[in-house]
Design a protein around this motif. Structure first.
Motif, PDB file in Angstrom:
ATOM      1  N   LEU A 295       0.755  -1.316  -0.176  1.00 40.83           N
ATOM      2  CA  LEU A 295      -0.166   0.086  -0.261  1.00 40.83           C
ATOM      3  C   LEU A 295       0.840   1.323   0.024  1.00 40.83           C
ATOM      4  CD1 LEU A 295      -2.507  -0.610   2.711  1.00 40.83           C
ATOM      5  CD2 LEU A 295      -3.009  -0.726   0.104  1.00 40.83           C
ATOM      6  N   GLY A 296       2.192   0.925   0.128  1.00 40.59           N
ATOM      7  CA  GLY A 296       3.170   2.160   0.405  1.00 40.59           C
ATOM      8  C   GLY A 296       2.752   3.049   1.690  1.00 40.59           C
ATOM      9  N   MET A 297       2.382   2.021   2.587  1.00 43.42           N
ATOM     10  CA  MET A 297       1.781   2.671   3.914  1.00 43.42           C
ATOM     11  C   MET A 297       2.489   1.791   5.005  1.00 43.42           C
ATOM     12  SD  MET A 297      -2.162   3.041   4.618  1.00 43.42           S
ATOM     13  CE  MET A 297      -2.653   4.435   3.934  1.00 43.42           C
ATOM     14  N   ASP A 298       2.814   2.251   5.962  1.00 43.60           N
ATOM     15  CA  ASP A 298       3.114   1.606   7.217  1.00 43.60           C
ATOM     16  C   ASP A 298       2.100   1.095   8.034  1.00 43.60           C
ATOM     17  OD1 ASP A 298       3.012   3.675   9.064  1.00 43.60           O
ATOM     18  OD2 ASP A 298       5.143   4.043   9.235  1.00 43.60           O
ATOM     19  N   GLY A 299       2.558   0.114   8.981  1.00 40.56           N
ATOM     20  CA  GLY A 299       1.431  -0.276   9.966  1.00 40.56           C
ATOM     21  C   GLY A 299       0.617   0.802  10.601  1.00 40.56           C
ATOM     22  N   PRO A 300       1.244   1.562  11.354  1.00 36.06           N
ATOM     23  CA  PRO A 300       0.517   2.628  12.064  1.00 36.06           C
ATOM     24  C   PRO A 300      -0.467   3.499  11.175  1.00 36.06           C
ATOM     25  CG  PRO A 300       2.716   2.400  12.875  1.00 36.06           C
ATOM     26  CD  PRO A 300       2.677   1.406  11.696  1.00 36.06           C
ATOM     27  N   GLU A 301       0.070   3.906   9.888  1.00 32.09           N
ATOM     28  CA  GLU A 301      -0.714   4.535   8.912  1.00 32.09           C
ATOM     29  C   GLU A 301      -2.010   3.917   8.658  1.00 32.09           C
ATOM     30  OE1 GLU A 301       2.722   7.302   6.732  1.00 32.09           O
ATOM     31  OE2 GLU A 301       2.523   5.392   6.125  1.00 32.09           O
ATOM     32  N   PHE A 302      -1.872   2.580   8.461  1.00 39.61           N
ATOM     33  CA  PHE A 302      -3.025   1.874   8.071  1.00 39.61           C
ATOM     34  C   PHE A 302      -3.932   1.665   9.315  1.00 39.61           C
ATOM     35  CE2 PHE A 302      -4.796  -2.567   6.711  1.00 39.61           C
ATOM     36  CZ  PHE A 302      -5.556  -2.045   5.864  1.00 39.61           C
ATOM     37  N   VAL A 303      -3.371   1.576  10.474  1.00 43.81           N
ATOM     38  CA  VAL A 303      -4.209   1.428  11.356  1.00 43.81           C
ATOM     39  C   VAL A 303      -5.071   2.850  11.599  1.00 43.81           C
ATOM     40  CG1 VAL A 303      -4.432   1.624  14.030  1.00 43.81           C
ATOM     41  CG2 VAL A 303      -2.759  -0.270  12.850  1.00 43.81           C
ATOM     42  N   ALA A 304      -4.386   4.062  11.466  1.00 47.58           N
ATOM     43  CA  ALA A 304      -4.912   5.276  11.484  1.00 47.58           C
ATOM     44  C   ALA A 304      -6.097   5.411  10.491  1.00 47.58           C
ATOM     45  CB  ALA A 304      -3.867   6.173  11.505  1.00 47.58           C
ATOM     46  N   LEU A 305      -5.819   4.628   9.211  1.00 45.81           N
ATOM     47  CA  LEU A 305      -6.654   5.020   8.209  1.00 45.81           C
ATOM     48  C   LEU A 305      -7.991   4.210   8.357  1.00 45.81           C
ATOM     49  CD1 LEU A 305      -7.121   5.378   4.862  1.00 45.81           C
ATOM     50  CD2 LEU A 305      -6.290   3.195   4.473  1.00 45.81           C
ATOM     51  N   MET A 306      -7.948   3.181   9.112  1.00 49.72           N
ATOM     52  CA  MET A 306      -9.270   2.454   9.281  1.00 49.72           C
ATOM     53  C   MET A 306     -10.021   2.881  10.371  1.00 49.72           C
ATOM     54  SD  MET A 306      -9.703   0.888   6.581  1.00 49.72           S
ATOM     55  CE  MET A 306     -11.221   0.263   7.086  1.00 49.72           C
ATOM     56  N   LYS A 307      -9.259   3.403  11.445  1.00 53.36           N
ATOM     57  CA  LYS A 307      -9.921   3.884  12.847  1.00 53.36           C
ATOM     58  C   LYS A 307     -11.347   4.656  12.539  1.00 53.36           C
ATOM     59  CE  LYS A 307      -9.081   5.240  17.397  1.00 53.36           C
ATOM     60  NZ  LYS A 307      -8.120   5.978  18.387  1.00 53.36           N
ATOM     61  N   PRO A 308     -11.209   5.713  11.806  1.00 52.23           N
ATOM     62  CA  PRO A 308     -12.555   6.528  11.402  1.00 52.23           C
ATOM     63  C   PRO A 308     -13.557   5.728  10.917  1.00 52.23           C
ATOM     64  CG  PRO A 308     -10.426   7.715  10.466  1.00 52.23           C
ATOM     65  CD  PRO A 308     -10.146   6.247  11.027  1.00 52.23           C
ATOM     66  N   HIS A 309     -13.139   4.553  10.107  1.00 54.75           N
ATOM     67  CA  HIS A 309     -14.066   3.668   9.432  1.00 54.75           C
ATOM     68  C   HIS A 309     -14.535   2.633  10.509  1.00 54.75           C
ATOM     69  CE1 HIS A 309     -13.510   4.938   5.158  1.00 54.75           C
ATOM     70  NE2 HIS A 309     -12.325   5.199   5.621  1.00 54.75           N
ATOM     71  N   GLY A 310     -14.345   2.772  11.675  1.00 50.49           N
ATOM     72  CA  GLY A 310     -14.581   1.782  12.867  1.00 50.49           C
ATOM     73  C   GLY A 310     -14.187   0.115  12.655  1.00 50.49           C
ATOM     74  N   VAL A 311     -13.055   0.293  12.078  1.00 45.18           N
ATOM     75  CA  VAL A 311     -12.362  -1.216  12.023  1.00 45.18           C
ATOM     76  C   VAL A 311     -10.992  -1.118  12.942  1.00 45.18           C
ATOM     77  CG1 VAL A 311     -11.354  -3.079  10.645  1.00 45.18           C
ATOM     78  CG2 VAL A 311     -13.334  -1.593   9.905  1.00 45.18           C
ATOM     79  N   LEU A 312     -10.963  -1.493  14.102  1.00 47.00           N
ATOM     80  CA  LEU A 312      -9.627  -1.612  14.786  1.00 47.00           C
ATOM     81  C   LEU A 312      -8.878  -2.726  14.842  1.00 47.00           C
ATOM     82  CD1 LEU A 312     -11.202  -0.034  18.132  1.00 47.00           C
ATOM     83  CD2 LEU A 312     -10.826   1.181  15.923  1.00 47.00           C
ATOM     84  N   PHE A 313      -7.428  -2.329  14.660  1.00 44.45           N
ATOM     85  CA  PHE A 313      -6.565  -3.417  14.911  1.00 44.45           C
ATOM     86  C   PHE A 313      -5.222  -2.705  15.276  1.00 44.45           C
ATOM     87  CE2 PHE A 313      -7.606  -2.394  10.405  1.00 44.45           C
ATOM     88  CZ  PHE A 313      -6.272  -1.944   9.794  1.00 44.45           C
ATOM     89  N   ALA A 344     -11.861   1.762   1.796  1.00 41.77           N
ATOM     90  CA  ALA A 344     -10.826   2.965   2.270  1.00 41.77           C
ATOM     91  C   ALA A 344      -9.565   2.645   1.414  1.00 41.77           C
ATOM     92  CB  ALA A 344     -10.565   2.640   3.785  1.00 41.77           C
ATOM     93  N   VAL A 345      -9.142   1.481   0.889  1.00 43.24           N
ATOM     94  CA  VAL A 345      -8.101   1.245   0.191  1.00 43.24           C
ATOM     95  C   VAL A 345      -8.221   1.936  -1.373  1.00 43.24           C
ATOM     96  CG1 VAL A 345      -6.701  -0.432  -0.859  1.00 43.24           C
ATOM     97  CG2 VAL A 345      -7.104  -0.623   1.470  1.00 43.24           C
ATOM     98  N   GLU A 346      -9.432   1.452  -1.645  1.00 43.47           N
ATOM     99  CA  GLU A 346      -9.951   2.205  -2.989  1.00 43.47           C
ATOM    100  C   GLU A 346      -9.944   3.559  -3.123  1.00 43.47           C
ATOM    101  OE1 GLU A 346     -13.746   0.436  -4.643  1.00 43.47           O
ATOM    102  OE2 GLU A 346     -12.684  -1.588  -4.098  1.00 43.47           O
ATOM    103  N   SER A 347     -10.508   4.092  -2.119  1.00 40.38           N
ATOM    104  CA  SER A 347     -10.360   5.716  -2.144  1.00 40.38           C
ATOM    105  C   SER A 347      -9.040   6.243  -1.754  1.00 40.38           C
ATOM    106  CB  SER A 347     -11.259   5.902  -0.938  1.00 40.38           C
ATOM    107  OG  SER A 347     -12.453   5.514  -0.838  1.00 40.38           O
ATOM    108  N   LEU A 348      -7.870   5.445  -1.413  1.00 37.91           N
ATOM    109  CA  LEU A 348      -6.681   6.206  -1.687  1.00 37.91           C
ATOM    110  C   LEU A 348      -6.465   6.989  -2.738  1.00 37.91           C
ATOM    111  CD1 LEU A 348      -4.786   3.292   0.390  1.00 37.91           C
ATOM    112  CD2 LEU A 348      -5.296   5.512   1.375  1.00 37.91           C
ATOM    113  N   PRO A 349      -5.696   8.205  -2.589  1.00 35.66           N
ATOM    114  CA  PRO A 349      -5.188   8.722  -3.784  1.00 35.66           C
ATOM    115  C   PRO A 349      -4.281   8.009  -4.507  1.00 35.66           C
ATOM    116  CG  PRO A 349      -4.314   9.874  -1.958  1.00 35.66           C
ATOM    117  CD  PRO A 349      -5.418   8.870  -1.513  1.00 35.66           C
ATOM    118  N   LYS A 350      -4.422   7.605  -5.863  1.00 30.84           N
ATOM    119  CA  LYS A 350      -3.492   6.791  -6.708  1.00 30.84           C
ATOM    120  C   LYS A 350      -2.291   7.633  -6.844  1.00 30.84           C
ATOM    121  CE  LYS A 350      -6.832   3.801  -7.563  1.00 30.84           C
ATOM    122  NZ  LYS A 350      -7.413   3.894  -6.430  1.00 30.84           N
ATOM    123  N   LYS A 351      -1.075   6.659  -6.682  1.00 31.34           N
ATOM    124  CA  LYS A 351       0.391   7.305  -6.841  1.00 31.34           C
ATOM    125  C   LYS A 351       0.767   7.240  -7.977  1.00 31.34           C
ATOM    126  CE  LYS A 351       1.664   6.932  -2.043  1.00 31.34           C
ATOM    127  NZ  LYS A 351       1.960   5.890  -1.057  1.00 31.34           N
TER     128      LYS A 351
END
Ligand code: TLP
Length: 351
Positions: A295-313, A344-351
């Motif tokens: 995803l070009g994203m580290d673990g904590p960034e992915f955690v932060a991405l999903m938190k507002p969507h109500g999926v915690l890990f 959430a992943v689909e909505s990420l800006p394309k690099k």
């Protein structure tokens, strides 16, 4: 708009006690357990010892205390203990082996959580004035940081045989040993027979609010009980907690296969999302380790991405997150989590 249901996959430690547990807790017969007078604690300890095929058991407030009093009870200051390099005792117990037991640790990297028995054999010290005494080998099954992998029985057996040949004790961190038993399709005793002592948690997938048991030979458990007191873990009317523990052992061990099926379902769903990496071979019990590198994203960034969507890990490596299934997430929740993550992943800006 209705609040989104939060799907909490941070750990199986987040499970709430079941209604049946709460009822049993309210009605529990209690006494002062430091005097050995709490009938419900006594019942739990006897049941736990019997289930894992050991002489005796002691109820402790946490898995960490259970592991640490086990190390304290087997070792003397200056001994060496062998353990897997990603094991909970080594990684996540605040360096307690150094502080409480004052032992030296000898970490050995494992493969899916299993140490190579030959490497373990080589690591056991010969008597020599320069060397510490190897006193204890710690195993972990299931193995948390490998993504909940099951350490195979033949691996445990070989290590146990080596230990016995060399006069070394084996302790099993069996925080999730019932998950291992379910995954292997064996009675838990088939696993615990390859360890002199075992710590197993009631408060993870088994849903009790608090507590673990440490089981082993009676003399060992007597020492462990004394160390529990030393560390301030001598509880009083602990039967309130033990009442939930009895249900954890009698009932909740029988539903862990549902968590394993949900973990597979989650892993399969996530593996179809571009950018997420899953080693399906590691999905053996109730955990899914997901690489976020793609995803070009580290673990904590992915955690932060999903938190507002109500999926915690949680992120457990720089580029890896861990998702854990348990009694408080259903198959529908899993499908919903996959949907939210895909969106959430689909909505990420394309690099
Ligand atoms: N593990 C927790 C965290 O500490 C990482 C979790 O969420 O998985 N052994 C193993 C293998 C464990 O996974 C844990 C808890 C323990 C021991 C300690 O148990 P507690 O939390 O009761 O001290």
């Amino acid at each position: 708009m209705p609040e989104k249901r939060v799907i909490d996959l941070r750990s199986d430690t987040v499970t709430k006690p079941t209604p049946e547990m709460r009822e049993a807790m309210a009605r529990a017969e209690v006494g002062d357990d430091v005097y050995g007078e709490d009938p419900t604690v006594n019942r739990l300890e006897a049941l736990g010892a019997e289930m894992v095929g050991k002489e005796a058991a002691v109820f402790v407030p946490s898995g960490t205390m259970g592991n640490q009093i086990s190390v304290m009870s087997w070792t003397e200051r200056g001994d060496e203990i062998i353990l897997e390099s990603q094991s909970h005792i080594y990684m996540y117990e605040v360096g307690a082996t150094a502080v409480l037991s004052q032992v030296q640790v000898r970490p050995i990297p494992g493969h899916y959580g299993a140490m190579d028995p030959e490497e373990v054999a080589l690591a056991i010290r010969k008597p020599n004035i320069h060397f510490p005494r190897t006193r204890l080998i710690c195993l972990e099954n299931t193995h948390n940081r490998s993504g909940g992998c099951v350490v195979p029985l033949d691996n445990m057996k070989r290590i146990y045989e080596i230990a016995k040949e060399k006069g070394v004790f084996v302790h099993l961190d069996g925080a999730r040993v019932f998950n291992a038993a379910v995954a292997l399709g064996v009675d838990v005793k088939e696993i615990t027979k390859y360890a002199d002592s075992v710590q197993f948690c009631l408060s993870k997938g088994l849903c009790a609010p608090v507590g673990s048991l440490v089981a082993g030979p009676r003399t060992f458990v007597d020492r462990a009980r004394k160390y529990r007191k030393m560390l301030g873990g001598g509880m009083r009317q602990a039967g309130i907690l033990a009442a939930a523990g009895i249900i954890a052992l009698e009932k909740m061990t029988k539903r862990l296969h549902e968590d394993h099926a949900n973990a597979k379902r989650l892993a399969e769903g996530l593996s179809r999302i571009p950018g997420l990496g899953i080693d399906m071979a590691s999905v053996q019990t109730n955990m899914v380790a997901v690489s976020t590198r793609g995803l070009g994203m580290d673990g904590p960034e992915f955690v932060a991405l999903m938190k507002p969507h109500g999926v915690l890990f949680n992120a457990d490596l720089p580029y890896r997150v861990r998702m854990v299934t348990h009694n408080d997430v259903t198959a529908e929740d899993i499908d919903e989590a996959i949907r939210r993550i895909a969106f959430a992943v689909e909505s990420l800006p394309k690099k």
